[in-house]
Design a protein around this motif. Structure first.
Motif, PDB file in Angstrom:
ATOM      1  N   CYS A 181     -88.681   9.018 -22.422  1.00  0.00           N
ATOM      2  CA  CYS A 181     -87.550   9.482 -21.611  1.00  0.00           C
ATOM      3  C   CYS A 181     -86.691  10.328 -22.549  1.00  0.00           C
ATOM      4  O   CYS A 181     -85.949   9.789 -23.384  1.00  0.00           O
ATOM      5  CB  CYS A 181     -86.743   8.292 -21.075  1.00  0.00           C
ATOM      6  SG  CYS A 181     -85.196   8.790 -20.282  1.00  0.00           S
ATOM      7  N   CYS A 201     -89.966  15.367 -20.059  1.00  0.00           N
ATOM      8  CA  CYS A 201     -90.238  13.950 -19.762  1.00  0.00           C
ATOM      9  C   CYS A 201     -91.737  13.659 -19.930  1.00  0.00           C
ATOM     10  O   CYS A 201     -92.579  14.450 -19.495  1.00  0.00           O
ATOM     11  CB  CYS A 201     -89.809  13.643 -18.328  1.00  0.00           C
ATOM     12  SG  CYS A 201     -90.209  11.958 -17.820  1.00  0.00           S
ATOM     13  N   TRP A 218     -88.800  15.639 -12.484  1.00  0.00           N
ATOM     14  CA  TRP A 218     -88.453  15.008 -13.753  1.00  0.00           C
ATOM     15  C   TRP A 218     -87.730  16.001 -14.667  1.00  0.00           C
ATOM     16  O   TRP A 218     -87.874  17.222 -14.506  1.00  0.00           O
ATOM     17  CB  TRP A 218     -89.727  14.512 -14.457  1.00  0.00           C
ATOM     18  CG  TRP A 218     -90.422  13.392 -13.745  1.00  0.00           C
ATOM     19  CD1 TRP A 218     -89.855  12.255 -13.260  1.00  0.00           C
ATOM     20  CD2 TRP A 218     -91.828  13.297 -13.451  1.00  0.00           C
ATOM     21  NE1 TRP A 218     -90.822  11.450 -12.679  1.00  0.00           N
ATOM     22  CE2 TRP A 218     -92.038  12.062 -12.788  1.00  0.00           C
ATOM     23  CE3 TRP A 218     -92.931  14.110 -13.686  1.00  0.00           C
ATOM     24  CZ2 TRP A 218     -93.298  11.632 -12.357  1.00  0.00           C
ATOM     25  CZ3 TRP A 218     -94.184  13.689 -13.260  1.00  0.00           C
ATOM     26  CH2 TRP A 218     -94.361  12.463 -12.603  1.00  0.00           C
TER      27      TRP A 218
END
Ligand SMILES: Cc1ncc(C[n+]2csc(CCOP(=O)(O)OP(=O)(O)O)c2C)c(N)n1
Ligand code: SF4
Ligand SMILES: [Mg+2]
Length: 316
Positions: free
Chosen positions: A227, A47, A43
Protein backbone atom coordinates in the motif's frame (compact mmCIF):
# COMPACT_ATOMS: atom_id res chain seq x y z
CA UNK A 1 8.90 -28.53 -5.21
CA UNK A 2 8.61 -31.96 -3.65
CA UNK A 3 5.38 -33.63 -4.65
CA UNK A 4 5.20 -36.64 -2.34
CA UNK A 5 1.49 -36.28 -1.70
CA UNK A 6 -0.09 -38.26 1.09
CA UNK A 7 -3.52 -39.29 2.26
CA UNK A 8 -4.32 -37.85 5.68
CA UNK A 9 -4.74 -40.62 8.28
CA UNK A 10 -8.35 -41.29 9.18
CA UNK A 11 -9.72 -39.98 5.89
CA UNK A 12 -10.91 -42.46 3.32
CA UNK A 13 -9.17 -41.95 0.05
CA UNK A 14 -11.91 -43.47 -2.07
CA UNK A 15 -14.02 -40.35 -2.44
CA UNK A 16 -13.70 -39.17 -6.01
CA UNK A 17 -12.87 -35.57 -6.80
CA UNK A 18 -15.76 -33.63 -8.28
CA UNK A 19 -13.88 -30.58 -9.47
CA UNK A 20 -14.19 -30.44 -13.22
CA UNK A 21 -11.99 -27.60 -14.40
CA UNK A 22 -12.72 -26.05 -17.76
CA UNK A 23 -10.91 -27.98 -20.43
CA UNK A 24 -9.41 -25.96 -23.24
CA UNK A 25 -11.62 -26.31 -26.29
CA UNK A 26 -9.47 -26.21 -29.43
CA UNK A 27 -12.43 -24.77 -31.36
CA UNK A 28 -12.77 -21.82 -29.05
CA UNK A 29 -10.38 -18.90 -28.79
CA UNK A 30 -9.08 -17.86 -25.38
CA UNK A 31 -10.09 -14.51 -23.96
CA UNK A 32 -7.87 -11.53 -24.57
CA UNK A 33 -6.97 -9.10 -21.82
CA UNK A 34 -9.31 -6.57 -23.44
CA UNK A 35 -12.19 -9.00 -23.10
CA UNK A 36 -11.43 -9.84 -19.47
CA UNK A 37 -10.81 -6.30 -18.22
CA UNK A 38 -14.06 -4.71 -17.07
CA UNK A 39 -13.18 -1.29 -15.78
CA UNK A 40 -10.25 0.99 -15.02
CA UNK A 41 -8.93 0.03 -11.58
CA UNK A 42 -9.40 2.84 -9.08
CA UNK A 43 -6.34 1.96 -7.00
CA UNK A 44 -3.68 4.59 -6.22
CA UNK A 45 -0.87 4.73 -8.79
CA UNK A 46 1.84 2.31 -7.66
CA UNK A 47 -0.44 0.12 -5.51
CA UNK A 48 0.71 -3.52 -5.48
CA UNK A 49 -2.82 -4.70 -6.27
CA UNK A 50 -2.39 -3.73 -9.96
CA UNK A 51 0.18 -6.44 -10.37
CA UNK A 52 -2.08 -9.13 -8.89
CA UNK A 53 -4.93 -8.13 -11.21
CA UNK A 54 -2.66 -8.14 -14.28
CA UNK A 55 -1.47 -11.63 -13.36
CA UNK A 56 -5.00 -12.89 -12.83
CA UNK A 57 -5.75 -11.72 -16.38
CA UNK A 58 -2.64 -13.56 -17.54
CA UNK A 59 -3.78 -16.72 -15.76
CA UNK A 60 -7.20 -16.51 -17.39
CA UNK A 61 -5.61 -15.99 -20.79
CA UNK A 62 -3.04 -18.73 -20.32
CA UNK A 63 -5.48 -21.34 -19.05
CA UNK A 64 -8.32 -20.36 -21.38
CA UNK A 65 -10.79 -19.81 -18.57
CA UNK A 66 -13.83 -18.48 -20.37
CA UNK A 67 -16.19 -15.99 -18.74
CA UNK A 68 -18.71 -18.62 -17.72
CA UNK A 69 -16.10 -20.82 -16.04
CA UNK A 70 -14.64 -18.39 -13.53
CA UNK A 71 -16.07 -16.51 -10.64
CA UNK A 72 -14.23 -13.79 -8.74
CA UNK A 73 -15.46 -13.09 -5.23
CA UNK A 74 -14.33 -10.61 -2.61
CA UNK A 75 -15.34 -8.85 0.59
CA UNK A 76 -14.68 -5.13 1.13
CA UNK A 77 -11.38 -3.26 0.98
CA UNK A 78 -9.10 -1.76 -1.66
CA UNK A 79 -7.99 -5.27 -2.64
CA UNK A 80 -11.59 -6.44 -2.56
CA UNK A 81 -12.49 -4.05 -5.38
CA UNK A 82 -10.97 -6.74 -7.55
CA UNK A 83 -14.17 -8.26 -9.03
CA UNK A 84 -15.21 -4.83 -10.38
CA UNK A 85 -12.26 -4.96 -12.72
CA UNK A 86 -12.87 -8.47 -14.04
CA UNK A 87 -15.32 -9.03 -16.87
CA UNK A 88 -16.77 -12.33 -15.61
CA UNK A 89 -19.13 -13.54 -12.93
CA UNK A 90 -18.16 -12.03 -9.61
CA UNK A 91 -19.38 -10.59 -6.37
CA UNK A 92 -18.11 -7.71 -4.26
CA UNK A 93 -19.69 -9.03 -1.10
CA UNK A 94 -19.85 -8.00 2.58
CA UNK A 95 -16.64 -7.19 4.50
CA UNK A 96 -15.18 -10.46 5.76
CA UNK A 97 -17.95 -12.61 4.30
CA UNK A 98 -16.53 -13.53 0.91
CA UNK A 99 -15.77 -17.09 1.98
CA UNK A 100 -19.27 -18.23 2.98
CA UNK A 101 -20.54 -16.87 -0.34
CA UNK A 102 -17.71 -18.48 -2.28
CA UNK A 103 -18.29 -21.79 -0.47
CA UNK A 104 -21.87 -21.87 -1.69
CA UNK A 105 -20.76 -21.21 -5.25
CA UNK A 106 -18.06 -23.88 -5.08
CA UNK A 107 -20.31 -26.54 -3.56
CA UNK A 108 -23.15 -25.97 -5.98
CA UNK A 109 -21.07 -25.44 -9.15
CA UNK A 110 -18.15 -27.88 -9.33
CA UNK A 111 -17.49 -26.83 -12.92
CA UNK A 112 -16.38 -23.33 -11.89
CA UNK A 113 -13.02 -22.06 -10.77
CA UNK A 114 -13.78 -20.02 -7.66
CA UNK A 115 -11.28 -17.31 -6.76
CA UNK A 116 -11.50 -15.12 -3.67
CA UNK A 117 -9.38 -11.96 -3.48
CA UNK A 118 -9.15 -10.42 -0.05
CA UNK A 119 -7.16 -8.06 2.10
CA UNK A 120 -5.44 -8.87 5.38
CA UNK A 121 -8.24 -7.22 7.35
CA UNK A 122 -10.98 -8.84 5.30
CA UNK A 123 -9.45 -12.33 5.59
CA UNK A 124 -8.02 -12.34 9.11
CA UNK A 125 -9.86 -9.72 11.14
CA UNK A 126 -13.60 -9.62 10.49
CA UNK A 127 -13.37 -12.70 8.25
CA UNK A 128 -10.97 -14.69 10.42
CA UNK A 129 -13.62 -17.09 11.63
CA UNK A 130 -14.82 -17.85 8.12
CA UNK A 131 -11.25 -18.35 7.01
CA UNK A 132 -10.64 -21.05 9.62
CA UNK A 133 -13.84 -22.92 8.91
CA UNK A 134 -13.59 -22.81 5.12
CA UNK A 135 -10.03 -24.10 5.37
CA UNK A 136 -10.86 -26.96 7.74
CA UNK A 137 -13.74 -28.05 5.49
CA UNK A 138 -11.32 -28.21 2.57
CA UNK A 139 -13.76 -26.53 0.21
CA UNK A 140 -12.36 -26.29 -3.30
CA UNK A 141 -11.56 -22.66 -3.94
CA UNK A 142 -8.55 -20.36 -4.10
CA UNK A 143 -8.01 -17.46 -1.70
CA UNK A 144 -5.44 -14.85 -2.67
CA UNK A 145 -4.87 -12.53 0.28
CA UNK A 146 -3.34 -9.26 -0.87
CA UNK A 147 -1.53 -8.54 2.36
CA UNK A 148 -0.41 -4.93 2.78
CA UNK A 149 -0.18 -5.00 6.61
CA UNK A 150 -2.75 -2.19 6.91
CA UNK A 151 -6.39 -1.24 6.34
CA UNK A 152 -6.00 0.69 3.09
CA UNK A 153 -9.56 1.52 2.09
CA UNK A 154 -10.40 3.09 5.43
CA UNK A 155 -7.15 5.06 5.42
CA UNK A 156 -4.63 3.51 7.75
CA UNK A 157 -5.84 1.54 10.70
CA UNK A 158 -3.83 -1.29 12.27
CA UNK A 159 -4.62 -4.61 10.61
CA UNK A 160 -4.16 -8.09 12.09
CA UNK A 161 -0.91 -8.43 10.12
CA UNK A 162 0.55 -5.00 11.00
CA UNK A 163 3.87 -5.48 12.79
CA UNK A 164 4.41 -4.42 16.40
CA UNK A 165 5.12 -0.71 16.65
CA UNK A 166 3.27 0.23 13.43
CA UNK A 167 1.83 3.72 13.88
CA UNK A 168 -1.67 4.09 12.55
CA UNK A 169 -4.90 5.97 13.24
CA UNK A 170 -5.88 3.26 15.71
CA UNK A 171 -2.42 2.94 17.27
CA UNK A 172 -0.97 6.44 17.44
CA UNK A 173 1.83 5.27 19.74
CA UNK A 174 2.54 2.12 17.71
CA UNK A 175 0.76 -1.25 17.50
CA UNK A 176 0.98 -3.28 20.68
CA UNK A 177 -0.89 -6.42 19.55
CA UNK A 178 1.07 -9.38 18.21
CA UNK A 179 0.31 -9.85 14.50
CA UNK A 180 -1.23 -12.90 12.88
CA UNK A 181 1.08 -14.96 10.69
CA UNK A 182 -1.18 -15.78 7.70
CA UNK A 183 0.90 -18.80 6.67
CA UNK A 184 0.82 -20.38 10.13
CA UNK A 185 -2.85 -19.55 10.43
CA UNK A 186 -3.67 -21.25 7.12
CA UNK A 187 -1.65 -24.40 7.87
CA UNK A 188 -3.08 -24.69 11.39
CA UNK A 189 -6.64 -24.17 10.15
CA UNK A 190 -6.34 -27.12 7.76
CA UNK A 191 -5.72 -25.50 4.38
CA UNK A 192 -4.40 -28.18 2.02
CA UNK A 193 -2.40 -25.78 -0.18
CA UNK A 194 -0.50 -22.87 1.33
CA UNK A 195 1.84 -20.62 -0.67
CA UNK A 196 3.50 -17.22 -0.36
CA UNK A 197 4.43 -14.72 -3.03
CA UNK A 198 4.96 -11.01 -3.56
CA UNK A 199 3.41 -8.64 -6.09
CA UNK A 200 6.86 -7.37 -7.08
CA UNK A 201 7.74 -10.75 -8.62
CA UNK A 202 5.14 -11.20 -11.40
CA UNK A 203 6.32 -14.60 -12.70
CA UNK A 204 6.19 -15.99 -9.21
CA UNK A 205 2.69 -14.63 -8.53
CA UNK A 206 1.42 -16.30 -11.71
CA UNK A 207 3.15 -19.56 -10.82
CA UNK A 208 1.59 -19.60 -7.33
CA UNK A 209 -1.91 -18.67 -8.54
CA UNK A 210 -1.76 -21.37 -11.20
CA UNK A 211 -0.60 -24.04 -8.74
CA UNK A 212 -3.32 -22.96 -6.29
CA UNK A 213 -5.99 -23.15 -8.98
CA UNK A 214 -4.91 -26.66 -9.91
CA UNK A 215 -5.11 -27.88 -6.33
CA UNK A 216 -8.21 -29.93 -5.54
CA UNK A 217 -9.06 -28.39 -2.19
CA UNK A 218 -8.81 -25.17 -0.19
CA UNK A 219 -5.82 -23.26 -1.54
CA UNK A 220 -4.38 -20.15 0.05
CA UNK A 221 -1.84 -17.72 -1.37
CA UNK A 222 -0.48 -14.88 0.72
CA UNK A 223 0.65 -12.19 -1.72
CA UNK A 224 2.55 -9.24 -0.27
CA UNK A 225 1.05 -6.22 -2.02
CA UNK A 226 2.34 -2.82 -0.99
CA UNK A 227 0.00 0.00 0.00
CA UNK A 228 2.06 2.92 -1.29
CA UNK A 229 -0.29 5.39 0.35
CA UNK A 230 -0.42 4.14 3.94
CA UNK A 231 2.48 1.70 4.33
CA UNK A 232 5.14 2.69 1.86
CA UNK A 233 8.23 0.51 1.81
CA UNK A 234 6.70 -2.22 3.98
CA UNK A 235 8.08 -4.99 1.76
CA UNK A 236 11.35 -3.47 0.55
CA UNK A 237 13.29 -6.16 2.41
CA UNK A 238 11.66 -8.73 0.07
CA UNK A 239 12.34 -6.75 -3.10
CA UNK A 240 15.78 -7.07 -4.73
CA UNK A 241 15.13 -3.84 -6.68
CA UNK A 242 14.98 -2.05 -3.31
CA UNK A 243 18.02 -3.80 -1.87
CA UNK A 244 16.01 -6.68 -0.39
CA UNK A 245 16.13 -10.44 -0.86
CA UNK A 246 13.67 -12.72 -2.65
CA UNK A 247 14.44 -16.21 -1.39
CA UNK A 248 12.55 -19.19 -2.78
CA UNK A 249 11.49 -22.19 -0.68
CA UNK A 250 14.44 -24.64 -0.66
CA UNK A 251 14.28 -27.22 -3.47
CA UNK A 252 14.42 -30.11 -0.99
CA UNK A 253 11.49 -28.86 1.12
CA UNK A 254 8.86 -31.59 1.47
CA UNK A 255 5.53 -29.84 0.91
CA UNK A 256 3.67 -32.61 2.73
CA UNK A 257 5.64 -32.04 5.94
CA UNK A 258 3.46 -29.86 8.15
CA UNK A 259 6.18 -29.23 10.72
CA UNK A 260 8.63 -28.16 7.98
CA UNK A 261 5.99 -25.84 6.52
CA UNK A 262 5.44 -24.31 9.96
CA UNK A 263 9.16 -23.78 10.32
CA UNK A 264 9.28 -21.90 7.00
CA UNK A 265 6.29 -19.82 8.10
CA UNK A 266 8.17 -18.85 11.26
CA UNK A 267 11.21 -17.40 9.47
CA UNK A 268 11.81 -13.71 10.17
CA UNK A 269 10.74 -11.29 7.44
CA UNK A 270 11.26 -11.42 4.47
CA UNK A 271 11.27 -15.23 4.84
CA UNK A 272 10.81 -17.61 1.91
CA UNK A 273 8.49 -17.59 -1.10
CA UNK A 274 6.84 -20.55 -2.80
CA UNK A 275 4.64 -23.50 -1.85
CA UNK A 276 5.03 -24.23 1.87
CA UNK A 277 2.41 -26.94 2.21
CA UNK A 278 0.37 -29.17 -0.12
CA UNK A 279 -1.47 -32.38 0.72
CA UNK A 280 -4.26 -34.30 -0.93
CA UNK A 281 -7.34 -34.81 1.22
CA UNK A 282 -10.96 -35.42 0.18
CA UNK A 283 -12.80 -32.13 -0.24
CA UNK A 284 -16.18 -31.24 1.21
CA UNK A 285 -17.28 -30.92 -2.43
CA UNK A 286 -16.44 -34.59 -3.09
CA UNK A 287 -17.96 -35.82 0.16
CA UNK A 288 -21.24 -33.97 -0.41
CA UNK A 289 -21.38 -35.14 -4.01
CA UNK A 290 -21.02 -38.71 -2.76
CA UNK A 291 -23.92 -38.25 -0.31
CA UNK A 292 -26.04 -36.70 -3.05
CA UNK A 293 -25.30 -39.56 -5.43
CA UNK A 294 -26.43 -42.06 -2.77
CA UNK A 295 -29.64 -40.14 -2.13
CA UNK A 296 -30.40 -39.80 -5.85
CA UNK A 297 -29.95 -43.56 -6.21
CA UNK A 298 -32.68 -44.10 -3.61
CA UNK A 299 -35.19 -42.00 -5.53
CA UNK A 300 -34.17 -43.11 -8.99
CA UNK A 301 -37.05 -43.06 -11.48
CA UNK A 302 -39.30 -40.94 -9.26
CA UNK A 303 -40.66 -37.59 -10.38
CA UNK A 304 -39.91 -34.48 -8.30
CA UNK A 305 -43.40 -34.42 -6.79
CA UNK A 306 -43.12 -38.08 -5.84
CA UNK A 307 -39.85 -37.39 -3.99
CA UNK A 308 -41.57 -34.56 -2.18
CA UNK A 309 -44.54 -36.81 -1.39
CA UNK A 310 -42.16 -39.34 0.19
CA UNK A 311 -40.77 -36.63 2.44
CA UNK A 312 -44.29 -35.65 3.57
CA UNK A 313 -45.20 -39.32 4.11
CA UNK A 314 -42.21 -39.71 6.41
CA UNK A 315 -43.49 -36.82 8.54
CA UNK A 316 -46.84 -38.52 9.21
C1 LIG B 1 -19.09 -4.83 8.42
C2 LIG B 1 -18.07 -3.79 8.06
N1 LIG B 1 -17.20 -3.38 8.99
C3 LIG B 1 -16.26 -2.47 8.68
C4 LIG B 1 -16.21 -1.91 7.43
C5 LIG B 1 -15.18 -0.85 7.12
N2 LIG B 1 -14.07 -1.39 6.35
C6 LIG B 1 -14.10 -1.41 5.01
S1 LIG B 1 -12.72 -2.04 4.34
C7 LIG B 1 -12.05 -2.28 5.87
C8 LIG B 1 -10.65 -2.86 6.05
C9 LIG B 1 -9.91 -3.04 4.78
O1 LIG B 1 -8.64 -3.58 5.02
P1 LIG B 1 -8.13 -4.83 4.22
O2 LIG B 1 -9.10 -5.94 4.27
O3 LIG B 1 -6.77 -5.12 4.73
O4 LIG B 1 -8.11 -4.34 2.71
P2 LIG B 1 -7.21 -3.22 2.01
O5 LIG B 1 -8.07 -2.01 1.90
O6 LIG B 1 -6.02 -2.99 2.86
O7 LIG B 1 -6.87 -3.83 0.70
C10 LIG B 1 -12.91 -1.88 6.89
C11 LIG B 1 -12.60 -1.98 8.32
C12 LIG B 1 -17.15 -2.38 6.48
N3 LIG B 1 -17.15 -1.93 5.22
N4 LIG B 1 -18.06 -3.30 6.82
S1 SF4 C 1 -4.92 3.10 -0.28
FE1 SF4 C 1 -3.22 1.64 -0.41
S2 SF4 C 1 -4.19 -0.34 -0.79
FE2 SF4 C 1 -5.67 1.25 -1.26
S3 SF4 C 1 -5.45 1.62 -3.47
FE3 SF4 C 1 -4.16 3.11 -2.39
S4 SF4 C 1 -2.15 2.15 -2.31
FE4 SF4 C 1 -3.61 0.51 -2.77
MG1 LIG D 1 -4.94 -4.48 3.98
Amino acid sequence: MSQTLTETPGHPGNIPAVAAPALPDPERKGLTKKEIAADHPTWCPGCGDFSVLALYFKLIEKRKLWHEKITTISGIGCSSRFPYFVQAHGVHFIHGRALPFASGVSLSRPDLHVFVFSGDGDAFSIGGNHFNHTARKNIKLTVVCMDNWVYGLTKKQTSPTSPLGFKSKTDQWGAVDYPINPMKQAIAAGATFVARTTATNPNHVLQMMEAAMDHDGFSFVECLSECVEFYEGAFDAANPRKGGVFKEVPKDHDVTDEAAAFKLAGEPFPGSFGVFYKVNKPTKNAKEAEINRGLMEKVKGLKDWQILQKTFDRMK
